[in-house]
Design an enzyme around this catalytic site. Structure first.
Site, PDB file in Angstrom:
ATOM      1  NE  ARG A  31      -1.587  -2.326   2.842  1.00 15.68           N
ATOM      2  CZ  ARG A  31      -1.707  -3.595   2.444  1.00 15.68           C
ATOM      3  NH1 ARG A  31      -2.781  -3.969   1.821  1.00 15.68           N
ATOM      4  NH2 ARG A  31      -0.772  -4.496   2.714  1.00 15.68           N
ATOM      5  CB  THR A  32       3.373   2.582   2.347  1.00 17.12           C
ATOM      6  OG1 THR A  32       2.606   2.055   3.423  1.00 17.12           O
ATOM      7  CG2 THR A  32       3.894   3.956   2.716  1.00 17.12           C
TER       8      THR A  32
ATOM      9  CE  LYS B 194      27.642  -2.084  -5.868  1.00 20.96           C
ATOM     10  NZ  LYS B 194      27.785  -0.999  -6.868  1.00 20.96           N
TER      11      LYS B 194
ATOM     12  NE  ARG C 254       6.968   0.612   4.962  1.00 17.92           N
ATOM     13  CZ  ARG C 254       5.752   0.083   4.921  1.00 17.92           C
ATOM     14  NH1 ARG C 254       5.593  -1.185   4.558  1.00 17.92           N
ATOM     15  NH2 ARG C 254       4.694   0.797   5.234  1.00 17.92           N
TER      16      ARG C 254
ATOM     17  CG  HIS D  56       3.282   3.803   8.680  1.00 12.82           C
ATOM     18  ND1 HIS D  56       3.419   4.644   7.589  1.00 12.82           N
ATOM     19  CD2 HIS D  56       2.870   2.598   8.190  1.00 12.82           C
ATOM     20  CE1 HIS D  56       3.088   3.974   6.493  1.00 12.82           C
ATOM     21  NE2 HIS D  56       2.761   2.730   6.828  1.00 12.82           N
TER      22      HIS D  56
HETATM   23  N1  ASP Z   1       1.447  -1.990   6.857  1.00 16.14           N
HETATM   24  C1  ASP Z   1       1.556  -1.462   8.181  1.00 16.14           C
HETATM   25  C2  ASP Z   1       2.994  -1.111   8.491  1.00 16.14           C
HETATM   26  O1  ASP Z   1       3.819  -1.192   7.598  1.00 16.14           O
HETATM   27  C3  ASP Z   1       0.977  -2.409   9.184  1.00 16.14           C
HETATM   28  C4  ASP Z   1       1.558  -3.800   9.142  1.00 16.14           C
HETATM   29  O2  ASP Z   1       2.455  -4.083   8.336  1.00 16.14           O
HETATM   30  O3  ASP Z   1       1.049  -4.602   9.933  1.00 16.14           O
HETATM   31  O4  ASP Z   1       3.288  -0.739   9.595  1.00 16.14           O
HETATM   32  N1   CP Z   2      -0.527  -0.171   5.743  1.00 13.27           N
HETATM   33  C1   CP Z   2       0.703  -0.311   5.177  1.00 13.27           C
HETATM   34  O1   CP Z   2       1.669   0.418   5.515  1.00 13.27           O
HETATM   35  O2   CP Z   2       0.761  -1.237   4.202  1.00 13.27           O
HETATM   36  P1   CP Z   2       2.077  -1.733   3.467  1.00 13.27           P
HETATM   37  O3   CP Z   2       2.978  -2.299   4.528  1.00 13.27           O
HETATM   38  O4   CP Z   2       1.618  -2.741   2.469  1.00 13.27           O
HETATM   39  O5   CP Z   2       2.726  -0.542   2.829  1.00 13.27           O
END
Ligand code: ASP
Ligand code: CP
Length: 319
Positions: free
Chosen positions: A67-68, A97, A118, A146
């Site tokens: 998603r993110t 590296k 991330r 987040h």
């Molecule tokens: N997608 C969210 C996160 O990256 C929640 C999860 O992964 O459970 O923090």
């Molecule tokens: N909710 C969320 O952060 O989803 P992803 O980890 O898939 O990005």
């Protein structure tokens, strides 16, 4: 530097930029402004205007995401900007590296106007922001924060319930290792008359520093292990998964079964309440719940696009 570079209006002056690293950088008025901006973003999606034409987003993902990453990239494209991207950066960038995160950020900031990062380590986004010449957005730093998830969670609560004040919000599951609940708890504390109910096994309790900060902000907090007993009292139930990747070993997951939200649990939730989840879910919400109108988690994920458009518009210099 040549005279031409010194005077050319085509060379933008880069002023010190704000970053979005944790929930603490957002005060109530900025949150309100971002949520209002997000509400206007559907018209950009529909109308095809391009306020970020010529701007470039670099998305650097050192940890898995669906998603993110995709909603940020879609948001930039919807705004008319472009995207450069490293997925699986731990294995496919020069981190393999031995390049430091700081050096990677210094270099990428020269290629892009905004960086979305991330990373599995707490504090990685803060380290990146300290050396970056362009804004850095934290897309999740280990069990840290987040913030854009919390913004889209607030957007969803307001869209579904019509308010962000006078709410009783239950957060359930792995509160110790989950970053979404930390950011959301702090962001909800900006609004009046919000009560938080933390539902978890004792070994997965909310972090003591967050509990202390909520106490300092005078937010009423209840902790319990019993989801069924508090469900009838909630306006929002925010369910989360066990963050297996942050446990010390796979064996540590043994016995840490989270309560499952199923049709029976939904019967305990008030008719006006909503069920949220940051996703991905891995069994802690039964599929039978999806048809319930109170199941808001897929609408919540969709809201991520609009909210991230608003964040990019703010940080990447919308015209
Ligand atoms: N997608 C969210 C996160 O990256 C929640 C999860 O992964 O459970 O923090
Ligand atoms: N909710 C969320 O952060 O989803 P992803 O980890 O898939 O990005």
């Amino acid at each position: 530097m040549s005279d031409l570079l010194a005077v050319s209006p085509a060379v933008p002056v880069r002023l010190p930029s704000p970053h979005l690293v944790d929930a603490a950088v957002l005060d109530r008025s900025l949150v309100e402004a971002l949520l209002q901006s997000a509400a206007r973003m559907q018209s950009i999606v529909d109308g095809g205007t391009t306020p970020l034409r010529g701007r470039i987003l670099a998305s650097l993902f050192f940890e898995a995401s669906t998603r993110t990453r995709l909603s940020f990239e879609s948001a930039m494209l919807r705004l008319g900007g472009q995207v450069i991207s490293v997925q699986d950066a731990l294995t496919s960038s020069s981190a393999t590296k031995g390049e430091s995160l700081e050096d990677t950020i210094r270099v990428v900031a020269g290629y892009a106007d905004v960086i979305v990062l991330r990373h599995p380590e707490i504090g990685a986004a803060d380290r990146a922001a300290r050396v970056s010449s362009c804004p850095v957005i934290n897309a999740g730093d280990g069990a840290g924060h987040h913030p854009t998830q919390a913004l889209l969670d607030l957007f969803t609560i307001r869209a579904e319930l019509g308010r962000l004040h006078s709410l009783r919000v239950g957060m359930s599951g792995d509160l110790k290792h989950g970053r979404t609940v930390r950011s959301l708890a702090l962001m909800l504390s900006l609004f009046s008359d919000v009560e938080l109910v933390f539902v978890s096994a004792p070994s997965l309790r909310m972090d003591a520093a967050i509990l202390a900060e909520l106490q300092r902000r005078r937010v009423p907090v209840t902790e319990t292990i019993d989801l069924r007993s508090v469900a009838p009292t909630l306006d929002v139930l925010y369910q989360t998964r066990l963050q297996k990747e942050r446990l010390p070993s796979p064996d540590a997951a043994h016995g840490l079964d989270l309560p499952i939200v199923n049709a029976a649990l939904m019967r305990l939730l008030p008719p006006h309440a909503i069920l949220m989840h940051p996703l991905p879910r891995v069994g802690e919400i039964a599929p039978e719940v999806d048809a319930d109108a109170r199941a808001a988690y897929f609408r919540q994920a969709r809201n991520g696009l609009l909210v991230r458009m608003a964040v990019l518009h703010w940080l990447a210099g919308g015209r």
